[in-house]
Design an enzyme around this catalytic site. Sequence first.
Site, PDB file in Angstrom:
ATOM      1  N   PHE A   1      19.143  29.998 -66.536  1.00  0.00           N
ATOM      2  CA  PHE A   1      20.406  29.524 -65.987  1.00  0.00           C
ATOM      3  C   PHE A   1      21.524  30.489 -66.400  1.00  0.00           C
ATOM      4  O   PHE A   1      21.587  30.924 -67.552  1.00  0.00           O
ATOM      5  CB  PHE A   1      20.675  28.131 -66.550  1.00  0.00           C
ATOM      6  CG  PHE A   1      21.683  27.344 -65.778  1.00  0.00           C
ATOM      7  CD1 PHE A   1      21.313  26.592 -64.679  1.00  0.00           C
ATOM      8  CD2 PHE A   1      23.013  27.354 -66.163  1.00  0.00           C
ATOM      9  CE1 PHE A   1      22.249  25.861 -63.974  1.00  0.00           C
ATOM     10  CE2 PHE A   1      23.961  26.617 -65.464  1.00  0.00           C
ATOM     11  CZ  PHE A   1      23.573  25.869 -64.370  1.00  0.00           C
TER      12      PHE A   1
ATOM     13  N   ASP B   1      16.162  26.037 -74.379  1.00  0.00           N
ATOM     14  CA  ASP B   1      17.045  25.286 -73.479  1.00  0.00           C
ATOM     15  C   ASP B   1      16.202  24.177 -72.858  1.00  0.00           C
ATOM     16  O   ASP B   1      15.323  24.439 -72.033  1.00  0.00           O
ATOM     17  CB  ASP B   1      17.601  26.231 -72.395  1.00  0.00           C
ATOM     18  CG  ASP B   1      18.556  25.520 -71.433  1.00  0.00           C
ATOM     19  OD1 ASP B   1      18.522  24.269 -71.364  1.00  0.00           O
ATOM     20  OD2 ASP B   1      19.326  26.226 -70.741  1.00  0.00           O
TER      21      ASP B   1
ATOM     22  N   TYR C   1      22.832  14.742 -68.551  1.00  0.00           N
ATOM     23  CA  TYR C   1      23.187  14.157 -67.243  1.00  0.00           C
ATOM     24  C   TYR C   1      22.089  14.287 -66.198  1.00  0.00           C
ATOM     25  O   TYR C   1      22.242  13.812 -65.085  1.00  0.00           O
ATOM     26  CB  TYR C   1      24.488  14.780 -66.708  1.00  0.00           C
ATOM     27  CG  TYR C   1      24.614  16.281 -66.841  1.00  0.00           C
ATOM     28  CD1 TYR C   1      23.939  17.133 -66.001  1.00  0.00           C
ATOM     29  CD2 TYR C   1      25.437  16.832 -67.840  1.00  0.00           C
ATOM     30  CE1 TYR C   1      24.068  18.509 -66.137  1.00  0.00           C
ATOM     31  CE2 TYR C   1      25.565  18.208 -67.984  1.00  0.00           C
ATOM     32  CZ  TYR C   1      24.891  19.039 -67.129  1.00  0.00           C
ATOM     33  OH  TYR C   1      25.006  20.405 -67.259  1.00  0.00           O
ATOM     34  N   LYS C   2      20.968  14.929 -66.561  1.00  0.00           N
ATOM     35  CA  LYS C   2      19.879  15.079 -65.587  1.00  0.00           C
ATOM     36  C   LYS C   2      18.916  13.893 -65.751  1.00  0.00           C
ATOM     37  O   LYS C   2      19.259  12.775 -65.404  1.00  0.00           O
ATOM     38  CB  LYS C   2      19.188  16.426 -65.778  1.00  0.00           C
ATOM     39  CG  LYS C   2      20.127  17.621 -65.580  1.00  0.00           C
ATOM     40  CD  LYS C   2      19.378  18.924 -65.793  1.00  0.00           C
ATOM     41  CE  LYS C   2      20.307  20.116 -65.869  1.00  0.00           C
ATOM     42  NZ  LYS C   2      20.955  20.447 -64.603  1.00  0.00           N
TER      43      LYS C   2
ATOM     44  N   ARG D   1      14.768  21.855 -54.155  1.00  0.00           N
ATOM     45  CA  ARG D   1      14.220  21.162 -55.334  1.00  0.00           C
ATOM     46  C   ARG D   1      14.120  19.664 -55.029  1.00  0.00           C
ATOM     47  O   ARG D   1      15.096  19.041 -54.589  1.00  0.00           O
ATOM     48  CB  ARG D   1      15.126  21.366 -56.556  1.00  0.00           C
ATOM     49  CG  ARG D   1      15.222  22.802 -57.010  1.00  0.00           C
ATOM     50  CD  ARG D   1      15.858  22.910 -58.385  1.00  0.00           C
ATOM     51  NE  ARG D   1      17.168  22.271 -58.471  1.00  0.00           N
ATOM     52  CZ  ARG D   1      17.937  22.291 -59.547  1.00  0.00           C
ATOM     53  NH1 ARG D   1      17.522  22.902 -60.647  1.00  0.00           N
ATOM     54  NH2 ARG D   1      19.117  21.706 -59.561  1.00  0.00           N
TER      55      ARG D   1
HETATM   56  C1  LIG Z   1      18.967  25.055 -67.654  1.00  0.00           C
HETATM   57  C2  LIG Z   1      20.439  24.850 -67.813  1.00  0.00           C
HETATM   58  N1  LIG Z   1      21.075  25.456 -68.838  1.00  0.00           N
HETATM   59  C3  LIG Z   1      22.398  25.325 -69.007  1.00  0.00           C
HETATM   60  C4  LIG Z   1      23.159  24.566 -68.143  1.00  0.00           C
HETATM   61  C5  LIG Z   1      24.645  24.476 -68.354  1.00  0.00           C
HETATM   62  O1  LIG Z   1      25.018  23.177 -68.663  1.00  0.00           O
HETATM   63  P1  LIG Z   1      26.523  22.722 -68.981  1.00  0.00           P
HETATM   64  O2  LIG Z   1      27.284  22.903 -67.725  1.00  0.00           O
HETATM   65  O3  LIG Z   1      26.391  21.273 -69.323  1.00  0.00           O
HETATM   66  O4  LIG Z   1      27.049  23.555 -70.092  1.00  0.00           O
HETATM   67  C6  LIG Z   1      22.540  23.904 -67.079  1.00  0.00           C
HETATM   68  C7  LIG Z   1      23.312  23.087 -66.130  1.00  0.00           C
HETATM   69  O5  LIG Z   1      22.839  22.528 -65.182  1.00  0.00           O
HETATM   70  C8  LIG Z   1      21.129  24.065 -66.906  1.00  0.00           C
HETATM   71  O6  LIG Z   1      20.486  23.492 -65.895  1.00  0.00           O
END
Ligand SMILES: Cc1ncc(COP(=O)(O)O)c(C=O)c1O
Length: 428
Positions: free
Chosen positions: A131, A212, A237-238, A388
């Site tokens: 990400f 992560d 939140y997922k 997805r």
């Molecule tokens: C795999 C992954 N890492 C990091 C993040 C970043 O999250 P945040 O916006 O809560 O900092 C996300 C957000 O969807 C994510 O899916």
Amino acid sequence: MSTPSSPRAAQAADLDARDPLARFRAEFHLRPGEIYLDGNSLGLMCRPAEAAAQRVLGEWRALGINGWTDAQPPWVDLPERIGAALAPLLGAAPERICLTSSTTGNLHQLLATLFQPTAERNVIVGDALNFSSDAHAIASHLRTRGLDPAKHYREVASRDGRTLHADDLIAALTPDVQLAVWPAVLFTSGQLLDVARLTRAAHERGVRVVWDCSHSVGAVPHALDADGVDGAFWCSYKYLNGGPGAVGGLFLHARHAALAPGMAGWWGVRLDRRFAMAHTHEPASGAAAFHVGTPHLLSLAPLGGALELFAAAGGMAPLRAKSLALTAWLMELIDTELAGLGFTIANPRAEAERGGHVALAHPEAWRLCQALKAAGVVPDFRQPDVIRLAPTALYNTFADCADAVARLKHIVTTRAHERFAARTGGVT
Ligand SMILES: Cc1ncc(COP(=O)(O)O)c(C=O)c1O
């Protein structure tokens, strides 16, 4: 559009009738007629989460500042109480978890704490598919240390553009690497990495690993303590259904208990000394020392409510079993019902390598996503060609999968997606 019925409806009904977790669907706010398959982006609101949020709002109204001590339960240690409810899902002792900040904020905290460059070891390894925010955090962190990301950050490449190969990840752990930051489940292809094996391989090479877990927490069981993971961070939140922007979390292994937080603040001071306002940081015990500022009560309380359902469901084992059954069913439907229509399953099929969602690739993925939404199916799109589809164990059914595939087949065979504009960017 009329809703096409699935030729597999009877089979789906049979699977749903035998689902031991079926009763949890009624706990969620689902829109009538809609098939929500986006729980890997934002989980739906459940009744206990809603009640917990309303409870804190009521306490704020009734108690004001006294809510910190007199609310039921008191706000002051709500992060630790909720962390204790989350800990079994991560295979972690409650005191190793801190619910705080955002996902990215927690990565910054772990970098500030666990990245300890030396003259010999001063490189962070990530991967080309992770990400974007993780890469931003790593690069900016290196800059604050006076290290050039071009020299001190390396990304492991993907062989196929969708997945990572364990051999490549391990080969990247050269003697100049101090820390690796990898995703437990890849956000696009849903590939589940072997956290235990890769952590072991890293330690054998003198490298720390931070995972992560944003796309794995609540979908895949973890054993963070037993696997010896150095650090982990995630969002709530997922699959955890904590609500939009819900407070994130971090884990730090017991072997690092003596490390001071790289980013310290007064809320990480032990409670009996916090209000002494001393300028020396006397850390709270365990990961609670990694709090920075005042907990975000309004984005924490719903998570506590949502976690009640995980406990009532019996924890991660039954949830993972249903998740695997749902994604297996969905892949079978795709293989049979959508054969010859240009779709490819882009996630690994093996259970040991499959996270919580199916990644369906198609050259028209963007317009198909728009057409699906118009037809009452909520998926999401990820660059460059992935739809997805996340059937979640707590609120999706086998019938949801069959109906979604039937609607997708109808769209693609009638070319209904062609009336949508091509992608121009923006929020998806
Ligand atoms: C795999 C992954 N890492 C990091 C993040 C970043 O999250 P945040 O916006 O809560 O900092 C996300 C957000 O969807 C994510 O899916």
